[in-house]
Design an enzyme around this catalytic site. Structure first.
Site, PDB file in Angstrom:
ATOM      1  N   THR A 181       0.882  -1.179   0.000  1.00  0.00           N
ATOM      2  CA  THR A 181       0.000   0.000   0.000  1.00  0.00           C
ATOM      3  C   THR A 181       0.909   1.216   0.000  1.00  0.00           C
ATOM      4  OG1 THR A 181      -0.036   0.149   2.387  1.00  0.00           O
ATOM      5  CG2 THR A 181      -1.720  -1.229   1.384  1.00  0.00           C
ATOM      6  N   GLU A 326      -5.526  -4.205  -0.675  1.00  0.00           N
ATOM      7  CA  GLU A 326      -5.821  -5.393   0.132  1.00  0.00           C
ATOM      8  C   GLU A 326      -6.950  -6.235  -0.453  1.00  0.00           C
ATOM      9  OE1 GLU A 326      -5.328  -2.337   1.083  1.00  0.00           O
ATOM     10  OE2 GLU A 326      -4.462  -2.161   3.077  1.00  0.00           O
ATOM     11  N   LYS A 430     -14.974  15.150  13.503  1.00  0.00           N
ATOM     12  CA  LYS A 430     -16.061  15.056  14.461  1.00  0.00           C
ATOM     13  C   LYS A 430     -16.269  16.451  15.052  1.00  0.00           C
ATOM     14  CE  LYS A 430     -17.912  11.138  16.684  1.00  0.00           C
ATOM     15  NZ  LYS A 430     -17.806   9.994  17.520  1.00  0.00           N
ATOM     16  N   TRP A 435     -20.434  13.563  12.982  1.00  0.00           N
ATOM     17  CA  TRP A 435     -19.518  13.437  11.864  1.00  0.00           C
ATOM     18  C   TRP A 435     -19.862  14.366  10.700  1.00  0.00           C
ATOM     19  CZ3 TRP A 435     -19.269   7.380  11.947  1.00  0.00           C
ATOM     20  CH2 TRP A 435     -18.213   7.001  12.789  1.00  0.00           C
TER      21      TRP A 435
HETATM   22  P1  ADP Z   1      -3.677   3.732  -0.520  1.00  0.00           P
HETATM   23  O1  ADP Z   1      -4.273   3.111   0.720  1.00  0.00           O
HETATM   24  O2  ADP Z   1      -2.239   3.755  -0.499  1.00  0.00           O
HETATM   25  O3  ADP Z   1      -4.343   5.006  -0.944  1.00  0.00           O
HETATM   26  P2  ADP Z   1      -5.244   2.004  -2.141  1.00  0.00           P
HETATM   27  O4  ADP Z   1      -5.425   2.306  -3.580  1.00  0.00           O
HETATM   28  O5  ADP Z   1      -5.155   0.609  -1.738  1.00  0.00           O
HETATM   29  O6  ADP Z   1      -3.952   2.741  -1.719  1.00  0.00           O
HETATM   30  O7  ADP Z   1      -6.380   2.757  -1.356  1.00  0.00           O
HETATM   31  C1  ADP Z   1      -7.589   2.173  -1.019  1.00  0.00           C
HETATM   32  C2  ADP Z   1      -8.485   3.234  -0.438  1.00  0.00           C
HETATM   33  O8  ADP Z   1      -8.858   4.176  -1.446  1.00  0.00           O
HETATM   34  C3  ADP Z   1      -9.790   2.734   0.094  1.00  0.00           C
HETATM   35  O9  ADP Z   1      -9.654   2.187   1.385  1.00  0.00           O
HETATM   36  C4  ADP Z   1     -10.628   4.001   0.094  1.00  0.00           C
HETATM   37  O10 ADP Z   1     -10.351   4.808   1.222  1.00  0.00           O
HETATM   38  C5  ADP Z   1     -10.127   4.723  -1.119  1.00  0.00           C
HETATM   39  N1  ADP Z   1     -11.057   4.516  -2.233  1.00  0.00           N
HETATM   40  C6  ADP Z   1     -10.946   3.658  -3.249  1.00  0.00           C
HETATM   41  N2  ADP Z   1     -11.994   3.783  -4.093  1.00  0.00           N
HETATM   42  C7  ADP Z   1     -12.804   4.733  -3.584  1.00  0.00           C
HETATM   43  C8  ADP Z   1     -14.054   5.305  -3.973  1.00  0.00           C
HETATM   44  N3  ADP Z   1     -14.687   4.952  -5.080  1.00  0.00           N
HETATM   45  N4  ADP Z   1     -14.581   6.263  -3.168  1.00  0.00           N
HETATM   46  C9  ADP Z   1     -13.955   6.655  -2.037  1.00  0.00           C
HETATM   47  N5  ADP Z   1     -12.781   6.155  -1.632  1.00  0.00           N
HETATM   48  C10 ADP Z   1     -12.208   5.210  -2.388  1.00  0.00           C
END
Ligand code: ADP
Length: 536
Positions: A181, A326, A430, A435
Site C-alpha cells: 500500500t 488489500e 467530528k 460526523w
Molecule cells: P492507498 O491506501 O495507499 O491510498 P489504495 O489504492 O489501496 O492505496 O487505497 C484504497 C483506499 O482508497 C480505500 O480504502 C478508500 O479509502 C479509497 N477509495 C478507493 N476507491 C474509492 C471510492 N470509489 N470512493 C472513495 N474512496 C475510495
C-alpha cells in the site's frame, strides 16, 4: 459426499496459456510519444517464456521476489506472466514512492532482482546503495544505466534463450505477486496475492456485472501496474483476449486523448485526478472519445460533476469502483439498479459502489454489526477469496476483526448492497460530537464551476472540538470568494457542515498514486504554511 469435479489448479499459468493459445493475435501496444510498438499475444508469450528462462538461469527460484520498476509497457506485461508462472513472486514497485519508502519495501520484500526501465534508472539509482538483497538489475531499453553499476540488459538476456520454457506445476495457493500500500500512515504494508486469488479476481473482473471485458475491448490501463495490479486489468484483459494500449510514461491529458482517439480505445481506468485533467483538456481542444464504452474511476471518491460532464459533453460513461490494494482490488462497482429511472441514474452512479459477487461486506460500530439500512454509519469490513488475510511480515491484528479485513473506510450500506463512503477513518471530522463527511464536502465543492480541486481537513476548534478547513484550488482567472463558496455549499449540504476556514492553494498535494494527500495538508497547516482565512 465428494464432488465428481476435476481439481485443476487456478493459476496465472492457466490465464497465460489460455490467452496465448486462443487469442494469439490480440495485441499489446506500447505508446512511445510519437508512434507505438506493437506485439501480438503470441510474441509477448514467447518473450515471457524467454524471460522466465533467463531469470531461472540467474538463479531465481520458487518464491523468490522479483521487483519491477516499469511503466505500463509491454515488458511489464511479460514480467506479469513470466515471474509468477515460473513460481517466483512479482513485486511491482511504485515509481513515485519517496526514496526511503522504496528502500524499505525492496528490503522488506527481499527482492533478488529488479527489472527497470532505462528512463527510470536515475530514480532507482538513488536507493541502489541501500538495497540489501538485490543481486541483479535488468534494464529494459538501451539507455545509459551506469548509475546502477553493472547491469544486465533485458533484450540481451532474452536473446540468449530459446522458446519452450517448461513451466513448473504450481500450487494454486502459492504466492504469485505482491504489492505494498502506498503508506499514507507509517511504513507501506505488503499484500501477497496467490495464483488462486488472482484467477478468481480475474474471472470476476471479466464478468458482465463488473468490467464485462471481451476480445473486442481495447483497454487503456492508465492506472499504473504498480497500483493494485492496475486494478486487475492485465490478467483479466488477457483472459478475455482484449487488446492493451499501454501509455508508458505519457500520462498527460494531451497524449492520453490522442492515444484514445488513434487506437480506438474502448475501456480505460484511472483515479479521478487524471480524469479531471483529461476533461479540462477535452473541453478546450478537439478530441474524439467516441470509441469508449466505459471508464472506470476509483481510488478516491469520484465527483458527480466529473461523471456528469463526461456524460453530457462526450457521451462517455464513467463508472465508479471501490477497492483497495488489500482487496486485489475490486470490491464494488456503482452500476445503477435495473429499476432506477433515467432521472435517478446519476444519484446511483455517484454512490461509492454496489458490493460485487465474491466479496462479503458488513459495517460495524466497534463490535456490533450494523444494519444495511442506508443510514447507520460504521467501518466497512470485507472478506472473500481475493481479500488479504494478513500483511506480509507485519503483525497487525488491529486490521482484522474475526476473519474480516477492516478497511479503514467509514460509511453506510443500503438494503441493495450499495455503499456510500463518507470518509477514511483517519480523515473523519467530528464536530460537536457529529460526523462531517469530508468526501461529500469535497465532491460538492468540486461541482462548482470555478473549483478545480478541493480537499477538506479537520482542524482543532475550541467550541466544537474540530471543524473543517476547506483547501481549494480555483480555475485560472476565477475570482469566487469564500463567502460565495459557503453559500454554494449551504444550499447542498447540512448548514453546520459549511466550513468557516478556507485556504486557497495552487494545487492539492498528491500521494504516489495520485490521491489527495491530506497528511501533507495537515502538516502544512500545523506549521502555519497555509494561509487560512476565517469567514462566517
Ligand atoms: P492507498 O491506501 O495507499 O491510498 P489504495 O489504492 O489501496 O492505496 O487505497 C484504497 C483506499 O482508497 C480505500 O480504502 C478508500 O479509502 C479509497 N477509495 C478507493 N476507491 C474509492 C471510492 N470509489 N470512493 C472513495 N474512496 C475510495
Amino acid at each position: 459426499m465428494q464432488s465428481t469435479m476435476q481439481d485443476r489448479p487456478l493459476t496465472i499459468n492457466a490465464i497465460f496459456e489460455h490467452g496465448r493459445r486462443v487469442h494469439a493475435e490480440s495485441e499489446v501496444v506500447t505508446f512511445m510519444g510519437e508512434g507505438s510498438r506493437r506485439a501480438s499475444y503470441g510474441e509477448v508469450a514467447e518473450r515471457a517464456e524467454k524471460l522466465a528462462a533467463a531469470l531461472k538461469r540467474l538463479g531465481i527460484g520458487e518464491g523468490d521476489r522479483v521487483g519491477t520498476f516499469l511503466w505500463n509497457e509491454q515488458e511489464h506485461m511479460e514480467a506479469y506472466f513470466a515471474i509468477p508462472a515460473m513460481s517466483a513472486v512479482l513485486h511491482t514497485l511504485n515509481l513515485r514512492l519517496f526514496p526511503d519508502q522504496l528502500t524499505y519495501i525492496i528490503n522488506h520484500a527481499e527482492d533478488r532482482a529488479i527489472i527497470v526501465d532505462d528512463s527510470l534508472v536515475p530514480l532507482l539509482a538513488r536507493v541502489a546503495p541501500d538495497l540489501k538483497t538485490v543481486e541483479h538489475f535488468i534494464v529494459v531499453g538501451d539507455g545509459d544505466a551506469s548509475a546502477l553499476g553493472d547491469v544486465l540488459r533485458y533484450e540481451e538476456l532474452l536473446a540468449s534463450e530459446e522458446i519452450g520454457f517448461e513451466w513448473p506445476e504450481i500450487e494454486e495457493r502459492s504466492a504469485a505477486a505482491m504489492c505494498y500500500t502506498s503508506g499514507t500512515t507509517g511504513n507501506p504494508k505488503g499484500v501477497v496475492y496467490s495464483h488462486r486469488s488472482t484467477f478468481l479476481h480475474s474471472l470476476a473482473v471479466c464478468s458482465g456485472s463488473v468490467f464485462a471485458l471481451t476480445e473486442r475491448d481495447r483497454i487503456l490501463p492508465i492506472v499504473p501496474m504498480f497500483h493494485a495490479n492496475a486494478w486487475g486489468l492485465p490478467y483479466a484483459g488477457w483472459m478475455a483476449g482484449s487488446d492493451f494500449i499501454m501509455p508508458s510514461r505519457f500520462l498527460q491529458a494531451e497524449p492520453l486523448c490522442r492515444l484514445m482517439a488513434d487506437e480506438r480505445v474502448t475501456f480505460s481506468g484511472a483515479v479521478p485526478t487524471i480524469w479531471s485533467d483529461v476533461l479540462r483538456y477535452a473541453e478546450k481542444n478537439p478530441v474524439d472519445l467516441s470509441s469508449i464504452r466505459m471508464i472506470i474511476c476509483g481510488g478516491s471518491a469520484v465527483p458527480r460533476s466529473l461523471m456528469e460532464r463526461f456524460q453530457v459533453r462526450f457521451g462517455v460513461k464513467i463508472i465508479q469502483a471501490w477497492g483497495m490494494t488489500e482487496t486485489s482490488p475490486l470490491a464494488a462497482m456503482a452500476f445503477p439498479p435495473k429499476e432506477c429511472c433515467d432521472e435517478e441514474l446519476m444519484d446511483w452512479r455517484a454512490k461509492t459502489g454496489r458490493i460485487r459477487h465474491g466479496v462479503d461486506l458488513r459495517i460495524t460500530d466497534g463490535d456490533q454489526v450494523l444494519p444495511w439500512d442506508g443510514t447507520a454509519v460504521g467501518e466497512i469490513e470485507v472478506r472473500g477469496p481475493w481479500i488479504t488475510a494478513a500483511y506480509y511480515g507485519d503483525d497487525t491484528p488491529e486490521k482484522f476483526h474475526d476473519g474480516w479485513l477492516r478497511t479503514g473506510d467509514v460509511g453506510t450500506v443500503d438494503s441493495k448492497g450499495f455503499i456510500q463512503i463518507t470518509d477514511r477513518a483517519k480523515d473523519v471530522i467530528k464536530s460537536g460530537g457529529e460526523w462531517i463527511s469530508t468526501v461529500e464536502l469535497e465532491t460538492t465543492l468540486m461541482a462548482h464551476p470555478d473549483v478545480i480541486e478541493a480537499a477538506v481537513i479537520g482542524v482543532p476548534d475550541e467550541k466544537w472540538d474540530e471543524r473543517p478547513l476547506a483547501c481549494v484550488v480555483l480555475r485560472e482567472g476565477a475570482d469566487v470568494t469564500a463567502d460565495q463558496l459557503r453559500a454554494f455549499l449551504a444550499e447542498r449540504v447540512a448548514k453546520w457542515w459549511v466550513p468557516e476556514r478556507w485556504a486557497f492553494i495552487d494545487e492539492v498535494p498528491k500521494t504516489s498514486v495520485g490521491k489527495f494527500d491530506k497528511k501533507v495538508l495537515r502538516a502544512r497547516r500545523e506549521h502555519n504554511e497555509l494561509q487560512v482565512i476565517e469567514v462566517g
